[in-house]
Motif scaffolding. Structure first.
Motif, mmCIF file in Angstrom:
data_model
loop_
_atom_site.group_PDB
_atom_site.id
_atom_site.type_symbol
_atom_site.label_atom_id
_atom_site.label_comp_id
_atom_site.label_asym_id
_atom_site.label_seq_id
_atom_site.Cartn_x
_atom_site.Cartn_y
_atom_site.Cartn_z
ATOM 1 N N LEU A 86 -18.033 -14.060 -3.459
ATOM 2 C CA LEU A 86 -18.644 -15.371 -3.394
ATOM 3 C C LEU A 86 -19.623 -15.805 -2.222
ATOM 4 N N LEU A 87 -19.013 -15.100 -0.932
ATOM 5 C CA LEU A 87 -19.463 -15.287 0.404
ATOM 6 C C LEU A 87 -20.745 -14.459 0.503
ATOM 7 N N GLY A 88 -21.015 -13.547 -0.227
ATOM 8 C CA GLY A 88 -21.929 -12.887 -0.163
ATOM 9 C C GLY A 88 -21.492 -11.543 0.932
ATOM 10 N N ASP A 89 -20.343 -11.308 1.239
ATOM 11 C CA ASP A 89 -19.688 -10.341 2.066
ATOM 12 C C ASP A 89 -19.763 -9.032 1.342
ATOM 13 N N ASP A 90 -19.271 -7.911 2.263
ATOM 14 C CA ASP A 90 -19.032 -6.646 1.613
ATOM 15 C C ASP A 90 -17.772 -6.475 1.100
ATOM 16 N N ALA A 91 -17.501 -6.797 -0.180
ATOM 17 C CA ALA A 91 -16.464 -6.340 -1.142
ATOM 18 C C ALA A 91 -15.983 -4.963 -1.026
ATOM 19 N N ASN A 92 -16.846 -4.018 -1.014
ATOM 20 C CA ASN A 92 -16.472 -2.808 -1.007
ATOM 21 C C ASN A 92 -15.949 -2.432 0.356
ATOM 22 N N ARG A 93 -16.342 -2.912 1.250
ATOM 23 C CA ARG A 93 -15.464 -2.709 2.503
ATOM 24 C C ARG A 93 -14.279 -3.202 2.609
ATOM 25 N N LEU A 94 -14.089 -4.315 2.337
ATOM 26 C CA LEU A 94 -12.665 -5.093 1.833
ATOM 27 C C LEU A 94 -12.062 -4.236 0.950
ATOM 28 N N LEU A 95 -12.120 -3.629 0.031
ATOM 29 C CA LEU A 95 -11.593 -2.486 -0.595
ATOM 30 C C LEU A 95 -11.088 -1.354 0.019
ATOM 31 N N ASP A 96 -12.244 -0.812 0.691
ATOM 32 C CA ASP A 96 -11.964 0.294 1.392
ATOM 33 C C ASP A 96 -10.681 0.087 2.727
ATOM 34 N N VAL A 97 -11.035 -1.127 3.323
ATOM 35 C CA VAL A 97 -9.892 -1.481 4.435
ATOM 36 C C VAL A 97 -8.681 -1.448 3.666
ATOM 37 N N GLN A 98 -8.544 -2.233 2.459
ATOM 38 C CA GLN A 98 -7.288 -1.988 1.863
ATOM 39 C C GLN A 98 -6.626 -0.706 1.510
ATOM 40 N N ARG A 99 -7.611 0.026 0.908
ATOM 41 C CA ARG A 99 -7.251 1.442 0.426
ATOM 42 C C ARG A 99 -6.710 2.295 1.666
ATOM 43 N N ALA A 100 -7.446 2.346 3.035
ATOM 44 C CA ALA A 100 -6.587 2.922 3.816
ATOM 45 C C ALA A 100 -5.401 2.240 4.422
ATOM 46 N N ALA A 101 -5.118 1.006 4.263
ATOM 47 C CA ALA A 101 -3.867 0.479 4.634
ATOM 48 C C ALA A 101 -2.936 0.962 3.846
ATOM 49 N N HIS A 102 -3.322 1.013 2.600
ATOM 50 C CA HIS A 102 -2.216 1.743 1.425
ATOM 51 C C HIS A 102 -1.899 3.020 1.817
ATOM 52 N N MET A 103 -3.169 3.878 1.887
ATOM 53 C CA MET A 103 -2.809 5.342 2.128
ATOM 54 C C MET A 103 -2.012 5.662 3.683
ATOM 55 N N ARG A 104 -2.172 4.581 4.533
ATOM 56 C CA ARG A 104 -1.389 4.719 5.647
ATOM 57 C C ARG A 104 0.049 4.540 5.577
ATOM 58 N N ARG A 105 0.466 3.514 4.383
ATOM 59 C CA ARG A 105 1.873 3.080 4.164
ATOM 60 C C ARG A 105 2.315 4.520 3.165
ATOM 61 N N LEU A 106 1.474 4.908 2.414
ATOM 62 C CA LEU A 106 2.179 5.838 1.541
ATOM 63 C C LEU A 106 2.496 7.089 2.349
ATOM 64 N N ARG A 107 1.757 7.506 3.590
ATOM 65 C CA ARG A 107 2.111 8.560 4.353
ATOM 66 C C ARG A 107 3.273 8.246 5.115
ATOM 67 N N GLU A 108 3.516 6.939 5.678
ATOM 68 C CA GLU A 108 4.740 6.388 6.228
ATOM 69 C C GLU A 108 5.949 6.663 5.325
ATOM 70 N N LEU A 109 5.834 6.238 4.091
ATOM 71 C CA LEU A 109 6.983 6.251 3.011
ATOM 72 C C LEU A 109 7.277 7.947 2.770
ATOM 73 N N THR A 110 6.232 8.722 2.712
ATOM 74 C CA THR A 110 6.515 10.030 2.479
ATOM 75 C C THR A 110 7.534 10.649 3.649
ATOM 76 N N ALA A 111 6.947 10.462 4.873
ATOM 77 C CA ALA A 111 7.605 10.639 5.955
ATOM 78 C C ALA A 111 9.081 10.290 5.929
ATOM 79 N N ALA A 112 9.268 9.306 5.685
ATOM 80 C CA ALA A 112 10.803 8.640 5.632
ATOM 81 C C ALA A 112 11.613 9.291 4.560
ATOM 82 N N LYS A 113 10.823 9.774 3.620
ATOM 83 C CA LYS A 113 11.598 10.586 2.508
ATOM 84 C C LYS A 113 12.299 11.743 3.136
#
Length: 155
Positions: A86-113
Motif C-alpha cells: 500500500l505504501l509502495g515500499d519493497d515488499a520483496n525486501r521485507l520478505l527477504d529480511v523476515q526470511r533471514a531472521a527465520h533462517m537465523r532462528r532455525l540455525r540457533e534451534l539446530t545448534a540447541a538440539k
C-alpha cells in the motif's frame, strides 16, 4: 516446583519465584491443591502440596481440550506485507529480511538440539516446524507479490 518447571518448560524463559508463590496461593484458594505440611530444611521451610480431585479434573479437562490451530487468519507478517504494498515500499525486501531472521532462528534451534535431551529436542522441533511453515508462506507470497499488489492497490 520452580526448578521442575524450569527443567521441563523454562529453558527459554525461566519461571519467576514470585509467580510460583502467587500461583500456589491461587491454586490453594480455588481448592485445586491442598497443603500437606511444611518441611524444615537449611533455608526457609518448604511447603508440600498435593493436587485435589477438583484440581486433577481441571488439569485433565485442560489437557484434553485441543488447542485452536492459529486462530487468526492474518499474521503480523501478512499485515506488514500488505502495508508495504500500500505504501509502495519493497515488499520483496521485507520478505527477504523476515526470511533471514527465520533462517537465523532455525540455525540457533539446530545448534540447541546438539547434545540436548529429548524434551529439549522436541521443543526445538516444534518451533522449527512452525518456522519452516512460515518460510514456505514467505516463498509462496514472494512468488505471488505482483498479483497481491494488483489486488491490494488496484494497479
Amino acid at each position: 516446583m520452580k526448578h521442575g518447571y524450569d527443567r521441563h518448560f523454562g529453558s527459554e524463559k525461566p519461571l519467576a519465584f514470585g509467580q510460583v508463590y502467587a500461583t500456589l496461593a491461587r491454586l490453594l484458594r480455588d481448592g485445586l491443591i491442598d497443603l500437606l505440611g511444611e518441611q524444615a530444611g537449611s533455608g526457609p521451610d518448604r511447603k508440600r502440596y498435593e493436587i485435589t480431585e477438583v484440581g486433577r479434573a481441571r488439569v485433565t479437562a485442560w489437557m484434553f481440550t485441543p488447542d485452536t490451530p492459529e486462530p487468526l487468519l492474518q499474521s503480523n507478517l501478512f499485515a506488514k506485507t500488505v502495508i508495504a504494498l500500500l505504501l509502495g515500499d519493497d515488499a520483496n525486501r521485507l520478505l527477504d529480511v523476515q526470511r533471514a531472521a527465520h533462517m537465523r532462528r532455525l540455525r540457533e534451534l539446530t545448534a540447541a538440539k546438539r547434545g540436548a535431551d529429548l524434551m529439549k529436542i522436541l521443543v526445538c522441533d516444534h518451533a522449527m516446524f512452525h518456522i519452516e511453515a512460515d518460510l514456505r508462506w514467505i516463498d509462496l507470497t514472494g512468488a505471488r507479490l505482483t498479483e497481491l499488489q494488483t489486488q491490494v492497490t488496484g494497479a
